[in-house]
Design a protein around this motif. Sequence first.
Motif, mmCIF file in Angstrom:
data_model
loop_
_atom_site.group_PDB
_atom_site.id
_atom_site.type_symbol
_atom_site.label_atom_id
_atom_site.label_comp_id
_atom_site.label_asym_id
_atom_site.label_seq_id
_atom_site.Cartn_x
_atom_site.Cartn_y
_atom_site.Cartn_z
ATOM 1 N N ASP A 24 0.818 -1.227 0.000
ATOM 2 C CA ASP A 24 0.000 0.000 0.000
ATOM 3 C C ASP A 24 0.850 1.275 0.000
ATOM 4 N N PRO A 25 1.660 1.477 -1.052
ATOM 5 C CA PRO A 25 2.584 2.614 -1.060
ATOM 6 C C PRO A 25 1.909 3.986 -1.010
ATOM 7 N N ILE A 26 0.708 4.088 -1.502
ATOM 8 C CA ILE A 26 0.013 5.375 -1.485
ATOM 9 C C ILE A 26 -0.640 5.617 -0.126
ATOM 10 N N GLY A 27 -0.863 4.556 0.626
ATOM 11 C CA GLY A 27 -1.488 4.683 1.936
ATOM 12 C C GLY A 27 -2.987 4.900 1.859
ATOM 13 N N LEU A 28 -3.629 4.204 0.932
ATOM 14 C CA LEU A 28 -5.075 4.373 0.758
ATOM 15 C C LEU A 28 -5.888 3.747 1.892
ATOM 16 N N LEU A 29 -5.388 2.674 2.470
ATOM 17 C CA LEU A 29 -6.113 2.040 3.566
ATOM 18 C C LEU A 29 -5.566 2.533 4.893
ATOM 19 N N ASP A 30 -6.444 2.961 5.724
ATOM 20 C CA ASP A 30 -6.063 3.382 7.063
ATOM 21 C C ASP A 30 -6.268 2.188 7.988
ATOM 22 N N PRO A 31 -5.172 1.579 8.471
ATOM 23 C CA PRO A 31 -5.315 0.390 9.312
ATOM 24 C C PRO A 31 -6.062 0.650 10.616
ATOM 25 N N GLU A 32 -6.167 1.904 11.001
ATOM 26 C CA GLU A 32 -6.871 2.265 12.230
ATOM 27 C C GLU A 32 -8.378 2.393 12.022
ATOM 28 N N SER A 33 -8.787 2.526 10.766
ATOM 29 C CA SER A 33 -10.214 2.721 10.517
ATOM 30 C C SER A 33 -10.936 1.375 10.486
ATOM 31 N N PRO A 34 -12.254 1.387 10.729
ATOM 32 C CA PRO A 34 -13.014 0.139 10.698
ATOM 33 C C PRO A 34 -13.041 -0.497 9.299
ATOM 34 N N GLY A 36 -10.664 -1.123 7.097
ATOM 35 C CA GLY A 36 -9.248 -1.215 6.813
ATOM 36 C C GLY A 36 -8.821 -2.354 5.932
ATOM 37 N N ARG A 37 -9.712 -2.929 5.131
ATOM 38 C CA ARG A 37 -9.346 -3.990 4.191
ATOM 39 C C ARG A 37 -9.787 -3.608 2.795
ATOM 40 N N TRP A 38 -9.063 -4.099 1.797
ATOM 41 C CA TRP A 38 -9.383 -3.758 0.409
ATOM 42 C C TRP A 38 -10.772 -4.222 0.017
ATOM 43 N N ASP A 39 -11.247 -5.321 0.622
ATOM 44 C CA ASP A 39 -12.534 -5.882 0.224
ATOM 45 C C ASP A 39 -13.710 -5.363 1.042
ATOM 46 N N ASP A 40 -13.464 -4.388 1.918
ATOM 47 C CA ASP A 40 -14.570 -3.743 2.610
ATOM 48 C C ASP A 40 -15.328 -2.873 1.606
ATOM 49 N N GLU A 41 -16.618 -2.815 1.739
ATOM 50 C CA GLU A 41 -17.456 -2.111 0.766
ATOM 51 C C GLU A 41 -16.980 -0.684 0.500
ATOM 52 N N ALA A 42 -16.550 0.010 1.528
ATOM 53 C CA ALA A 42 -16.111 1.394 1.365
ATOM 54 C C ALA A 42 -14.846 1.518 0.513
ATOM 55 N N ASN A 43 -14.117 0.427 0.345
ATOM 56 C CA ASN A 43 -12.846 0.464 -0.379
ATOM 57 C C ASN A 43 -12.902 -0.174 -1.762
ATOM 58 N N LEU A 44 -14.020 -0.714 -2.151
ATOM 59 C CA LEU A 44 -14.099 -1.436 -3.419
ATOM 60 C C LEU A 44 -13.838 -0.553 -4.634
ATOM 61 N N SER A 45 -14.080 0.741 -4.518
ATOM 62 C CA SER A 45 -13.866 1.631 -5.666
ATOM 63 C C SER A 45 -12.385 1.729 -6.051
ATOM 64 N N PHE A 46 -11.482 1.423 -5.129
ATOM 65 C CA PHE A 46 -10.055 1.486 -5.449
ATOM 66 C C PHE A 46 -9.333 0.172 -5.154
ATOM 67 N N ALA A 47 -10.071 -0.912 -4.975
ATOM 68 C CA ALA A 47 -9.474 -2.205 -4.631
ATOM 69 C C ALA A 47 -8.488 -2.699 -5.673
ATOM 70 N N ASP A 48 -8.668 -2.290 -6.919
ATOM 71 C CA ASP A 48 -7.798 -2.767 -7.998
ATOM 72 C C ASP A 48 -6.596 -1.859 -8.253
ATOM 73 N N GLU A 49 -6.373 -0.885 -7.413
ATOM 74 C CA GLU A 49 -5.326 0.125 -7.618
ATOM 75 C C GLU A 49 -3.944 -0.477 -7.885
ATOM 76 N N TYR A 50 -3.591 -1.544 -7.197
ATOM 77 C CA TYR A 50 -2.247 -2.118 -7.308
ATOM 78 C C TYR A 50 -2.203 -3.425 -8.098
ATOM 79 N N ASP A 51 -3.325 -3.855 -8.635
ATOM 80 C CA ASP A 51 -3.403 -5.164 -9.294
ATOM 81 C C ASP A 51 -2.325 -5.378 -10.349
#
Length: 104
Positions: A24-34, A36-51
């Motif tokens: 996660d070089p850009i730091g898109l996921l905040d490990p402190e937030s609820p 905090g996983r790529w597959d959480d609904e709130a993160n699906l819009s950018f889940a493929d960023e590093y694919d």
Amino acid sequence: MTEIAPQPRIKLSKLRDIGWSLWDPIGLLDPESPAGRWDDEANLSFADEYDSYLIAAASQLRRGAPRDEVVAFLVEIETEHMGMGDNQSARPRAEAVVDDVSGT
């Protein structure tokens, strides 16, 4: 003649688990937030960023590229391509990704 069995494919979800938790070089996921996983609904819009980078790294390893070459590839992606600049943590994170992908 002995045939070499192809290595099993790595699932994209497994690559994402590795990439998002270790790189996660850009730091898109905040490990402190609820969320905090790529597959959480709130993160699906950018889940493929590093694919594409993770798939390229895994492919290089599967073709027998040296570990340090693949690590250097990920460091270059982060520091040059993404423009994140020199960062003391870039290499250790890339090494962790390569080691984890190699172990799958």
